[in-house]
Write an enzyme that holds these catalytic residues in place. Structure first.
Site, PDB file in Angstrom:
ATOM      1  N   THR A 173      30.001  45.747  44.295  1.00 34.60           N
ATOM      2  CA  THR A 173      31.493  45.847  44.358  1.00 34.60           C
ATOM      3  C   THR A 173      32.236  46.359  43.199  1.00 34.60           C
ATOM      4  O   THR A 173      31.497  46.965  42.456  1.00 34.60           O
ATOM      5  CB  THR A 173      31.755  44.168  44.153  1.00 34.60           C
ATOM      6  N   ASP A 174      33.528  46.526  43.338  1.00 33.70           N
ATOM      7  CA  ASP A 174      34.163  47.184  42.301  1.00 33.70           C
ATOM      8  C   ASP A 174      35.112  46.200  41.493  1.00 33.70           C
ATOM      9  O   ASP A 174      34.659  45.096  41.459  1.00 33.70           O
ATOM     10  CB  ASP A 174      35.421  48.110  42.898  1.00 33.70           C
ATOM     11  N   MET A 175      35.936  46.680  40.739  1.00 33.45           N
ATOM     12  CA  MET A 175      36.447  45.696  39.571  1.00 33.45           C
ATOM     13  C   MET A 175      37.544  44.674  40.353  1.00 33.45           C
ATOM     14  O   MET A 175      37.670  43.451  39.706  1.00 33.45           O
ATOM     15  CB  MET A 175      37.431  46.605  38.871  1.00 33.45           C
TER      16      MET A 175
END
Length: 129
Positions: free
Chosen positions: A14-16
């Site tokens: 996942t990203d931020m």
């Protein structure tokens, strides 16, 4: 000749924003294709050794439909669209339940050890028809 490959979304995917980073879908569909090829009984190491060719992605056309998130259970469905002497076109869909998350049409070709285009081995073409 459909193939289903389960994927669990891990934190590292996942990203931020907490959603699957866009490039990771390409990893997911690559894993599914590798598993599909292995399931067909195609030994890619033997193909390289004996036929002198390897698979290479020539083109990917991708659409992002809905975000997947940490801990989602996904399934990558792979189906063959077209097989010719020189290329294999596949459709791959990433689903969360019945919801389409990501879809791609992937064109696979063979290349030889110098990186030049080569025909798909005949036994593989027959297997995919």
């Amino acid at each position: 000749m459909a193939h289903a490959f389960p994927i669990r979304v891990y934190y590292e995917d996942t990203d931020m924003a907490g959603i699957v980073y866009y490039a990771n879908y390409l990893k997911y569909i690559e894993r599914a294709r590798s598993d599909w090829v292995r399931g067909l009984g195609i030994d890619q190491n033997a193909m390289r050794r004996e036929d002198g060719v390897v698979f290479a992605v020539r083109r990917v056309e991708a659409d992002y439909h809905h975000p997947a998130k940490f801990d989602d259970e996904l399934v990558v469905n792979t189906t063959v669209v077209t097989v010719t002497g020189a290329r294999l076109v596949m459709e791959q869909k990433v689903l969360r339940g019945d919801e389409l998350v990501f879809s791609a049409q992937v064109t696979i070709v063979c290349i030889n050890d110098t990186g030049q285009p080569a025909r798909l081995p005949a036994n593989i073409r027959l297997m995919l028809h």
